[in-house]
Design an enzyme around this catalytic site. Structure first.
Site, PDB file in Angstrom:
ATOM      1  N   ASP A  32      12.563  57.032 -16.504  1.00 18.48           N
ATOM      2  CA  ASP A  32      13.483  57.077 -17.760  1.00 18.48           C
ATOM      3  C   ASP A  32      12.848  57.174 -19.033  1.00 18.48           C
ATOM      4  O   ASP A  32      13.122  56.326 -19.773  1.00 18.48           O
ATOM      5  CB  ASP A  32      14.895  56.052 -17.788  1.00 18.48           C
ATOM      6  CG  ASP A  32      15.419  55.897 -16.458  1.00 18.48           C
ATOM      7  OD1 ASP A  32      15.626  56.828 -15.813  1.00 18.48           O
ATOM      8  OD2 ASP A  32      15.662  54.786 -16.007  1.00 18.48           O
ATOM      9  N   GLU A 194      24.358  61.117 -14.817  1.00 15.14           N
ATOM     10  CA  GLU A 194      24.134  59.838 -15.690  1.00 15.14           C
ATOM     11  C   GLU A 194      22.958  60.543 -16.560  1.00 15.14           C
ATOM     12  O   GLU A 194      22.797  61.521 -16.677  1.00 15.14           O
ATOM     13  CB  GLU A 194      23.555  58.616 -14.792  1.00 15.14           C
ATOM     14  CG  GLU A 194      22.340  59.212 -13.881  1.00 15.14           C
ATOM     15  CD  GLU A 194      22.037  57.799 -12.931  1.00 15.14           C
ATOM     16  OE1 GLU A 194      22.926  56.926 -12.784  1.00 15.14           O
ATOM     17  OE2 GLU A 194      21.215  58.168 -11.897  1.00 15.14           O
TER      18      GLU A 194
END
Length: 315
Positions: A32, A194
């Site tokens: 991420d 997401e």
């Protein structure tokens, strides 16, 4: 036989997707990623290690570990406050804001926290700004901030009822009074979405998100095509009306693929999108290299330039 068309020294095109750009230094165990520049230095923030910070003179590296953003973990009193996820770093009015997630895998009891800094080096933790629990329709993780002509919008969420957004105060240290999060993307048939990122290019706002199974590939490989991939919808508004290339609404299952598994790149996702001062629009993400292994700790940072000339992002 594979055919490659080399367009530059940065990447080659194979099967319609560019290979990741080069990376030197510390390029592994990067989940991420969020990237920002200051005074010619690149800063990379990523999941784990109480938000690991790396710096480099270029997007290509060499990347050097600088330490954790929050050495003592988060002050948010929830499980997961020592294992922080999905940082998103933005500069607003001379200050730097890092939004991060506190949760445990598969839990809806989560919070989005905020730390601020004057220089990307020293950080002050302000604690939670968005919370969720099973009584809420959303999950408060994976934040992303965008400034639209002075209006700050925080987009977030995963699974449950999709991706949400909420207006923020100025400066963006809390939700605007009286505001409630509203849905911007949802797929009733497949809730595995997401990591939203909203990015403006030209007349459109692009809602990027990750879809599919993110993790644990060495233990339980998902069915082909169900692993992480990067999707997008767009709108002329930053807060509603997102549709995919076929005109399908993003709140009714829409989403067009930007990047998926190809060649030795497997499970790309957890993306950030930013305007690089040298390269232009950049998609940065993590992935595993099939030649190396599928463990979470083997995830690498990947990056590609994006071309919006068709009206849609192409790596």
């Amino acid at each position: 036989m594979r055919l490659f068309l080399c367009l530059s020294t940065v990447a080659c095109i194979s099967h319609g997707y560019a290979l990741p750009g080069p990376c030197s230094g510390t390029c592994v165990n990067t989940h991420d990623p969020s990237i920002i520049t200051r005074n010619g230095t690149y800063y990379r923030f990523s999941t784990g290690g109480r938000i690991a910070i790396h710096t480099a003179p270029s997007i290509t590296g060499p990347w050097t570990y600088k330490g954790p953003l929050l050495p003592k973990g988060s002050i948010i009193n929830l499980p997961g406050n020592q294992d922080l996820w999905a940082p998103d770093v933005a500069e607003m009015d001379g200050s730097y804001y890092c939004y991060y997630s506190v949760s445990t895998f598969g839990s809806q009891t989560s919070a989005i926290g905020l730390a601020i800094s004057p220089n990307l080096e020293t950080w002050t933790d302000l604690g939670p700004i968005v919370n969720s629990d099973p009584s809420k329709p959303y999950n408060a993780i994976d934040p992303n901030l965008i400034d639209v002509n002075g209006t700050k919008l925080l987009t977030f969420g995963s699974f449950w009822n999709g991706l949400y957004q909420v207006p923020m105060q100025t400066p963006p240290t809390s939700i605007r009074p009286g505001s409630q999060p509203y849905q911007v993307s949802y797929n009733r048939a497949d809730t595995a979405m997401e990591g939203p990122s909203v990015f403006r290019n030209g007349n459109y706002y692009y809602l990027f998100f990750s879809k599919g199974s993110c993790c644990g590939y060495d233990r339980n490989r998902p069915a082909a095509g169900k692993e992480y991939r990067v999707m997008v919808c767009r709108s002329t508004f930053p807060n509603s009306g997102f549709v995919d290339k076929l005109g399908h609404s993003c709140v009714n299952g829409g989403g067009s693929v930007v990047l998926e598994s190809h060649d030795d790149v497997y499970g790309p996702g957890g993306q950030c999108v930013y305007q690089d001062p040298v390269q232009g629009p950049i998609l940065a993400y993590h992935y595993v290299d099939r030649r190396v292994g599928y463990a979470d700790g083997q995830k690498r940072i990947g990056w590609n330039r994006m071309d919006f000339s068709s009206g849609w992002p192409v790596v």
